[in-house]
Each structure stands twice: as structure tokens, then as C-alpha cells.
Design an enzyme around this catalytic site. Structure first.
Site, PDB file in Angstrom:
ATOM      1  N   GLU A   1       1.515  -0.428  -5.050  1.00 39.88           N
ATOM      2  CA  GLU A   1       0.546   0.620  -5.368  1.00 39.88           C
ATOM      3  C   GLU A   1       1.328   1.927  -5.390  1.00 39.88           C
ATOM      4  OE1 GLU A   1      -3.192   3.206  -3.759  1.00 39.88           O
ATOM      5  OE2 GLU A   1      -1.604   2.528  -2.446  1.00 39.88           O
TER       6      GLU A   1
ATOM      7  N   ASP B   1       0.829  -1.204   0.000  1.00 41.84           N
ATOM      8  CA  ASP B   1       0.000   0.000   0.000  1.00 41.84           C
ATOM      9  C   ASP B   1       0.867   1.258   0.000  1.00 41.84           C
ATOM     10  OD1 ASP B   1      -2.763   1.061   0.389  1.00 41.84           O
ATOM     11  OD2 ASP B   1      -1.953   1.823   2.272  1.00 41.84           O
TER      12      ASP B   1
ATOM     13  N   HIS C   1     -10.886  -0.816  -5.630  1.00 40.46           N
ATOM     14  CA  HIS C   1     -11.749  -0.521  -4.481  1.00 40.46           C
ATOM     15  C   HIS C   1     -11.756   0.975  -4.146  1.00 40.46           C
ATOM     16  CE1 HIS C   1      -7.710  -0.775  -3.088  1.00 40.46           C
ATOM     17  NE2 HIS C   1      -8.039  -0.254  -1.930  1.00 40.46           N
TER      18      HIS C   1
HETATM   19  C1  NOJ Z   1      -4.550   3.099  -0.610  1.00 41.41           C
HETATM   20  C2  NOJ Z   1      -5.710   2.177  -0.466  1.00 41.41           C
HETATM   21  O1  NOJ Z   1      -6.021   1.619  -1.714  1.00 41.41           O
HETATM   22  C3  NOJ Z   1      -6.837   2.987   0.115  1.00 41.41           C
HETATM   23  O2  NOJ Z   1      -8.051   2.264   0.105  1.00 41.41           O
HETATM   24  C4  NOJ Z   1      -6.463   3.422   1.507  1.00 41.41           C
HETATM   25  O3  NOJ Z   1      -7.453   4.282   2.045  1.00 41.41           O
HETATM   26  C5  NOJ Z   1      -5.130   4.167   1.509  1.00 41.41           C
HETATM   27  N1  NOJ Z   1      -4.123   3.531   0.692  1.00 41.41           N
HETATM   28  C6  NOJ Z   1      -4.587   4.268   2.911  1.00 41.41           C
HETATM   29  O4  NOJ Z   1      -4.108   3.030   3.346  1.00 41.41           O
END
Ligand code: NOJ
Length: 553
Positions: free
Chosen positions: A243, A201, A309
Site C-alpha cells: 500500500e 500497510d 475499505h
Molecule cells: C492504511 C489502512 O488502509 C487504514 O485503514 C489504516 O487506518 C492506516 N493504514 C493505518 O494503519
């Protein structure tokens, strides 16, 4: 040999345990429920599952606020249930990736609790503090409009702490060697329990220098190598899927010039231009994005997706392009989010137009990389715009026409099931679509099968082929003396195009992998293709039988 890098040609399916299947009837999805649905996923043909966070969490950001990295949230089951699930997946040849959320913890995490209470706690330096409110406290919010600041005052500590995301997600001081060692320990733990890697993440924020005195983002890319080395030394085939919504010029910093950093990254650049192409039938920016993101080490791979998501982030388009996508797919303010994106599911964005949706999925699956599907998209699920922020596209999986879509026996599901309108479970559900040969679900199964038959996409050299019509995209892949050319018509209207796949073995004959129809080139080597509106054509160049074409596996 080529299959050793399994992620180069995987089909990834992402889901949240909480909203997938509830086995114990408490209204919350759980690992036992998910385990019961493994045969469904195996039947669909996917080869890897990406699980959204399921560790212990107060759940204020759907698990992206972890309070214990070494446990399953009791609402979803136990560590035992988790291992049963990973074992079941393994038996069916499905790999499991899990979210690794280490940019920040929950403010309820014992580390943060210890840090805030005692200045001399060893955990104090695990977070980022400032005595004064930093001048840039009103900059860099990830959720503008909802999140007011990136520095909040903690009453107990009597200081400000840094949080890139919501205020209940204090950032970890990832430059601290102890924090880094803990991140490795977390990876090591889950690897031992059967996972094949991590969707990491917020990677640019994990590696950014953090602190009150930092004005400009400085990334510490070396950290990525540390993560990868550790992982590969522990388990050779484990991967990290990053990500990182970054500019193409920094891609190579993330992959590592020698392929020694991230194995995979989501291709946000292509994702945004793909939506622009769908909205405008202008493929030029998409072709440009494919070119801009071409350079990567041979062992690295892109993850391509349509929706995930989160909101569809359009922040990298020009304002005019973004407005075009808004107008086409999310015209109401209520459909938009954070001033940059659309918070809808894919099917309603396209008004449920099946031909257009199929063309779009076919296009995504044919891009140079590995496709990532979101649960529910295989049946064309919708959203519930009465739910806040991104929650609207996180409703429970619609399995059948039973109460609560067969997701739970409880009358109070954790997130309301979509139960009215065209996207209600009465109309959109797995059970009905399984019975209908031409359903989205059965079509998706066929698409996945076709994608698996074309490993050229994951491994080959690719070239976007010039066509005069801007609403048509043609890509050719070459790999080990085999070639495919995949053509999409993004226009609603039928069109005739001239395509020159280039000289080379067998280019004069194209055979459609799906329906066996063929095209022969004219004397100049050009194919005259008649494409229906929203047509997708996967041609094998040279027309070899698809099962005979391989030289080496
Ligand atoms: C990216 C995630 O995809 C998202 O859903 C999340 O709110 C943020 N990172 C914080 O972890």
C-alpha cells in the site's frame, strides 16, 4: 510456467473477518464463519483472499492497531481456526494474503508499554521519542480534521512519541535492526501457517526516516529488498502487495529496478483518474496515468481497484478534477472525508446504475494489472453514513433476508447491518442474487471468468489506442502472438467510434469474447464500432477461439 507468478493474473477479494460471517452467534464475524463461506468465494471465482488485520487488537482502528502480532484476536477464533481456514482455502485453490501492519503498533502493545515505563528498556528504542515537542508536530497528519498532531506527550514516559496515524498508534522505529528482525519474524510466522503473502500497510511510512529532526521524508528503499529476500527465501511463491500512494516517478524505487523489492503495489494514480474519468467522461488523465505507471519490472504487478475499505482518496487530482468527482459521487459534506476523499461504497456513488457499474468494473478488470474486489461490491452493497469516518463502508456482509442479513444469529452485530432503504439487506443480498441470472453477483462471476480467460492483461504489452471520442477508452494487449482489444464507452449515450487497433496479425477481425459478435475492418484497417451507452467490449483480435489461442501455459 507463467502460472508460477500467480499474482500476475489473480483475482483478489478483500474482506474483514469481523464483518463477513459469524458462526458462533456472538455478533462478531469469525474464522469458522469465514471458512463456511469459502465455497461461496470459490464459486465467485476469486483466486486470492486479502484479509484485513485479525491479530489481537484493541480495535480502535479496525485492527490496524495490533497488540500481539503472533495471535488471532480471540473474538475471531483461535490460531487453530485460522489454520483450518487457510487449509480450506488451499483445498479450493484460493491463496490467502494478510495485512502486515508494522509501521506502528497499538499503544497497548507490550513493547510500547515496556518502552514508555522504562528509559533503559530494550524496547525504548523500538519507538520514536522526543524530549521537546518537535516544531513539525502539526504536520503530516494522515487523518486531517480528526487527528490533531503527529507527536503526542506520553505521561508515563514524560516524552513525546511520534505517530503518523492516530495517537493510539505509536510508530515503530523501523530503522532499528531489532525491529526489522522482528518484522521478518512476523512474516515467517504467518507464512508457516499457510499464507501466500502480505498486503503491507503504509509502506512509504514504514521505510521513511523517522525522528524529531527529520523535516523532509527520506525513504530507505533498501529495507524493501530485505523484506522480499527473506520472504522468497522462506517461500518462493509468497508475495508482498504494497500500500503506497506515491507519485509514478518513485514507482520503480518500490518495485526495484531489478524486480527485487515489492511484487505488487496498488495503483492509486490510476484509481483516482479512473474516478475522474467516470465523473467527467474524459479518459485523457486516465490514459496519462496508465502511461506514467507503465514502467515496472516484468515480474512486478499493479493491483487495480475501484473502492477499498478506506476513503476514496482523491488527493492526487487537481482541485478542479477533485471537485468534479465530489460533485458527481459525493456531493454532501457528510460523504466526504479528510478534505480529500469520499467515504462511500461504489454502488450508491453511482446511484445503483447497473449498466454504469458493470462498465466500471469491466474497465477496472481490464486494466494492466490484477483486479482487487472489496467484499459486498459483488452484490452492490451500500453504506451507512450515520457511522463515523470510514466505518460507514465497513458494515456486515449481506447474505440473505434473514434477520441481520444472515450475518449473525445475534441481535447485536458488531457493526449495524444496513437494514433500511434501497441498500437494506431485504433488497441487496447474496441469496436473492444467486437465484437471479441477471443479478450483479452472477454478472460478476461471469466477469471474473472472462478475466481469467485473458491472461494477456496480466502479462502482455499494452497500448492505449487513440480514439477521437474522449469518453471512450480502448486498450490493446499483445502477448505471445495473441492480442485482445478492450473498449469501454464511459458515456451514458450510444456512440460510434473509429478504432484502428494497429496492423498486425488478424487486426482486421475482432470477436467479442462475451457474446461472439464481430467487427471487420474497412480497407484502411479501421473498425467502425457502434457502442451502446456504458458499453464494454472485450475483443479477441483475429477472432481465434478463446480456448484455442494459447501457445504455452
Ligand atoms: C492504511 C489502512 O488502509 C487504514 O485503514 C489504516 O487506518 C492506516 N493504514 C493505518 O494503519
Amino acid at each position: 510456467m507463467i502460472n508460477d507468478l500467480w499474482y500476475k493474473n489473480a483475482v483478489v477479494y478483500c474482506l474483514s473477518v469481523e464483518t463477513f460471517m459469524d458462526a458462533n452467534g456472538d455478533g462478531i464475524g469469525d474464522f469458522q464463519g469465514l471458512a463456511r463461506r469459502l465455497d461461496y468465494l470459490a464459486g465467485l471465482g476469486i483466486t486470492a483472499i486479502w484479509l484485513m488485520p485479525f491479530q489481537t487488537s484493541p480495535g480502535k482502528d479496525d485492527g490496524y492497531d495490533v497488540s500481539d502480532y503472533y495471535n488471532v484476536d480471540p473474538r475471531y477464533g483461535t490460531l487453530g481456526d485460522f489454520v483450518e481456514f487457510t487449509h480450506g482455502a488451499k483445498q479450493r485453490g484460493i491463496r490467502v494474503l494478510i495485512d502486515l501492519v508494522v509501521n506502528h503498533t497499538s499503544d497497548e502493545h507490550p513493547w510500547f508499554q515496556a518502552a514508555r515505563k522504562d528509559e533503559s528498556s530494550p524496547y525504548r528504542d523500538w519507538y520514536i521519542w522526543s524530549k521537546e515537542k518537535p516544531e513539525n508536530a502539526n504536520q503530516g497528519m494522515v487523518f486531517p480534521g480528526v487527528q490533531k498532531t503527529t507527536w503526542s506527550r506520553d505521561k508515563v514516559a514524560g516524552q513525546y512519541y511520534f505517530h503518523r496515524f492516530y495517537d493510539f498508534q505509536p510508530d515503530l522505529n523501523t530503522a532499528n535492526p531489532q525491529v526489522q528482525a522482528e518484522i521478518l519474524k512476523i512474516m515467517g510466522f504467518w507464512i508457516q501457517l499457510g499464507v501466500s503473502g502480505f498486503r503491507m500497510d503504509a509502506v512509504p511510512f514504514v521505510i521513511a526516516k523517522k525522528g524529531a529532526d527529520i523535516d523532509k521524508a527520506v525513504e530507505q528503499y533498501d529495507m524493501l529488498r530485505t523484506f522480499r529476500e527473506f520472504l522468497q527465501w522462506r517461500q518462493g511463491d509468497a508475495i508482498i502487495l504494497a500500500e503506497a500512494n506515491v507519485l509514478p516517478k518513485t514507482d520503480v524505487n518500490y518495485f526495484g529496478a531489478d524486480g527485487d523489492r515489492m511484487h505488487m503495489m496498488f495503483n492509486f494514480q490510476v484509481n483516482q483518474t479512473l474516478f475522474y474519468a467516470l465523473a467527467s467522461s474524459d479518459c485523457a488523465p486516465l490514459a496519462k496515468a496508465l502511461e506514467a505507471t507503465r514502467t515496472r519490472p516484468q515480474t512486478a504487478q499493479w493491483g487495480h481497484f475501484l473502492r477499498n475499505h478506506d476513503e476514496l482518496d482523491l488527493g492526487r487530482l487537481t482541485e478542479a478534477q477533485r471537485n468534479r468527482v465530489f460533485a458527481a459521487f459525493g456531493p454532501d459534506k457528510n460523504m466526504q472525508l479528510y478534505g480529500r476523499g469520499i467515504r462511500r461504497r461504489f454502488s450508491p456513488m453511482l446511484d445503483g446504475n447497473r449498466d454504469r457499474m458493470r462498465m466500471a468494473y469491466s474497465l477496472m478488470f481490464s486494466l494492466p494489472g490484477t483486479p482487487v474486489l472489496r467484499y459486498g461490491d459483488e452484490i452492490g452493497m451500500g453504506e451507512d453514513l450515520s457511522l463515523p469516518e470510514r466505518k460507514c463502508a465497513r458494515t456486515p456482509m449481506q447474505w440473505s433476508t434473514e434477520p441481520q442479513a444472515g450475518f449473525t444469529k445475534s441481535e447485536a452485530p458488531v457493526v449495524p447491518v444496513i437494514s433500511s432503504g434501497a441498500y437494506g439487506f431485504q433488497h441487496i443480498n447474496v441469496a436473492d442474487q444467486r437465484r437471479s441470472p441477471d443479478s450483479m453477483l452472477n454478472w460478476m462471476e461471469r466477469l471474473i471468468r472472462m478475466r481469467k480467460e485473458v491472461p494477456e492483461i496480466g502479462w502482455g504489452d499494452y497500448r492505449v489506442i487513440d480514439v477521437e471520442e474522449e469518453g471512450v477508452l480502448a486498450i490493446r494487449y499483445d502477448w505471445r502472438n495473441n492480442a485482445v482489444m478492450i473498449v469501454h464507452n464511459l458515456n451514458e449515450k450510444p456512440i460510434e467510434v473509429r478504432v484502428d487497433p494497429g496492423r498486425g496479425q488478424g487486426s482486421e477481425l475482432l470477436v467479442d469474447i462475451a457474446d461472439g459478435s464481430d467487427s471487420r475492418a474497412d480497407e484502411a484497417g479501421v473498425h467502425h464500432l457502434y457502442l451502446e451507452g456504458y458499453a464494454y467490449k472485450w475483443f479477441r483480435v483475429g477472432g481465434l477461439d478463446y480456448l484455442l489461442r494459447r501457445t504455452q501455459i
